[in-house]
Design an enzyme around this catalytic site. Structure first.
Site, PDB file in Angstrom:
ATOM      1  CE  LYS A  13      -5.824  -0.322  11.482  1.00 44.94           C
ATOM      2  NZ  LYS A  13      -5.674   0.806  10.838  1.00 44.94           N
ATOM      3  NE  ARG A  88      -6.776  -2.271   4.942  1.00 43.69           N
ATOM      4  CZ  ARG A  88      -5.415  -2.174   5.566  1.00 43.69           C
ATOM      5  NH1 ARG A  88      -5.108  -3.121   6.343  1.00 43.69           N
ATOM      6  NH2 ARG A  88      -4.760  -0.785   5.498  1.00 43.69           N
ATOM      7  NE  ARG A 127       2.330   5.843   9.092  1.00 41.99           N
ATOM      8  CZ  ARG A 127       1.461   5.003   9.271  1.00 41.99           C
ATOM      9  NH1 ARG A 127       1.317   4.558  10.485  1.00 41.99           N
ATOM     10  NH2 ARG A 127       0.536   4.479   8.027  1.00 41.99           N
ATOM     11  NE  ARG A 133       3.270   2.575   5.625  1.00 34.42           N
ATOM     12  CZ  ARG A 133       2.337   1.905   6.408  1.00 34.42           C
ATOM     13  NH1 ARG A 133       2.540   1.710   7.678  1.00 34.42           N
ATOM     14  NH2 ARG A 133       0.982   1.581   5.763  1.00 34.42           N
ATOM     15  NE  ARG A 144      -2.410   3.335   3.328  1.00 32.65           N
ATOM     16  CZ  ARG A 144      -1.563   3.958   4.532  1.00 32.65           C
ATOM     17  NH1 ARG A 144      -0.735   5.158   4.002  1.00 32.65           N
ATOM     18  NH2 ARG A 144      -1.448   3.412   5.747  1.00 32.65           N
TER      19      ARG A 144
HETATM   20  P1  AMP Z   1      -1.591  -1.143   6.601  1.00 34.38           P
HETATM   21  O1  AMP Z   1       0.043  -1.180   7.049  1.00 34.38           O
HETATM   22  O2  AMP Z   1      -2.280  -1.967   7.350  1.00 34.38           O
HETATM   23  O3  AMP Z   1      -2.129   0.364   6.279  1.00 34.38           O
HETATM   24  O4  AMP Z   1      -1.479  -1.802   5.241  1.00 34.38           O
HETATM   25  C1  AMP Z   1      -0.437  -1.302   4.089  1.00 34.38           C
HETATM   26  C2  AMP Z   1      -0.975  -1.832   2.689  1.00 34.38           C
HETATM   27  O5  AMP Z   1      -0.986  -3.096   2.595  1.00 34.38           O
HETATM   28  C3  AMP Z   1      -2.685  -1.387   2.405  1.00 34.38           C
HETATM   29  O6  AMP Z   1      -2.594  -0.056   1.961  1.00 34.38           O
HETATM   30  C4  AMP Z   1      -2.963  -2.550   1.555  1.00 34.38           C
HETATM   31  O7  AMP Z   1      -2.224  -2.232   0.188  1.00 34.38           O
HETATM   32  C5  AMP Z   1      -2.064  -3.738   1.989  1.00 34.38           C
HETATM   33  N1  AMP Z   1      -3.038  -4.457   3.018  1.00 34.38           N
HETATM   34  C6  AMP Z   1      -2.733  -4.572   4.171  1.00 34.38           C
HETATM   35  N2  AMP Z   1      -3.763  -5.277   4.768  1.00 34.38           N
HETATM   36  C7  AMP Z   1      -4.657  -5.579   3.908  1.00 34.38           C
HETATM   37  C8  AMP Z   1      -5.691  -6.310   3.779  1.00 34.38           C
HETATM   38  N3  AMP Z   1      -6.385  -6.942   4.973  1.00 34.38           N
HETATM   39  N4  AMP Z   1      -6.384  -6.452   2.708  1.00 34.38           N
HETATM   40  C9  AMP Z   1      -5.857  -5.900   1.559  1.00 34.38           C
HETATM   41  N5  AMP Z   1      -4.885  -5.294   1.654  1.00 34.38           N
HETATM   42  C10 AMP Z   1      -4.084  -5.058   2.719  1.00 34.38           C
END
Ligand code: AMP
Length: 188
Positions: A13, A88, A127, A133, A144
């Site tokens: 994405k 989400r 990654r 990360r 996740r």
């Molecule tokens: P991402 O980079 O989108 O994978 O997000 C990393 C982390 O940020 C996720 O595992 C959640 O802990 C938090 N996070 C990001 N976007 C959301 C969302 N829309 N709702 C809830 N938690 C989020």
């Protein structure tokens, strides 16, 4: 154009969002990036979400909805928005509908990047080695994925019923994925 890029972690994405930003001037709204920026800045919000994020659990709907609303208002003249990693949950999707409606818009298109779990795991392992990360470690990543399957995947039939969902094969080369997305955008 209000486009949701949909898919599990490491589906590609972010890569596609960045391409659309540079090619079309769209604004990428990645709640994950916003939360990471809050952590880097050492803000109270960043401190509050750090442990939750590292474990791979979702932060509350209220927090991410507020972040999105702020950005929509800061970028009123944008030619388009790409929602990346948001919504989400069903609650977030409902809130997004309301936010956009209040600003005279709606979700126009939802592109789902379809990638099988084995490939996701291979990408995330790479990654983790390259970027370190914390939430890419195998345990957090598994969590996740569970969160995605439990809370986020249920949005797919909702957007399909609305006629907004387009599925794109996310397993191929970046150029092939890009071409499929461009076709979907042209037809939207
Ligand atoms: P991402 O980079 O989108 O994978 O997000 C990393 C982390 O940020 C996720 O595992 C959640 O802990 C938090 N996070 C990001 N976007 C959301 C969302 N829309 N709702 C809830 N938690 C989020």
């Amino acid at each position: 154009m209000n486009l949701i890029l949909f898919g599990p972690p490491a589906a590609g994405k972010g890569t596609q969002a960045k391409r659309l930003v540079s090619e079309r001037g769209f604004i990428q709204l990645s709640t994950g990036d916003m939360l990471r920026a809050a952590r880097t800045s050492g803000s109270e919000l960043g401190d509050r979400v750090a442990g939750i994020m590292d474990a791979g659990t979702l932060v509350s709907d209220e927090i991410v909805i507020e972040l999105i609303e702020e950005q929509l208002d800061l970028n009123k003249d944008a030619p388009g928005f790409i929602f990346d990693g948001f919504p989400r949950t069903v609650g977030q999707a409902e809130a997004l509908d309301t936010c956009l409606k209040n600003r005279g818009g709606a979700v126009d298109l939802v592109i789902r990047l379809v990638v099988d779990e084995e490939k996701l795991l291979a990408r995330i392992t790479k990654r983790f080695e390259e970027e370190g990360r914390k939430d890419d470690n195998p345990e957090s990543f598994a969590h996740r994925l569970d969160q995605y399957n439990a809370n986020t995947a249920p949005l797919l039939p909702i957007y399909a019923d609305q006629g907004k969902l387009v599925e794109v094969d996310g397993m191929g080369a970046i150029e092939a994925v890009s071409a499929e997305i461009d076709t979907a955008l042209k037809e939207a």
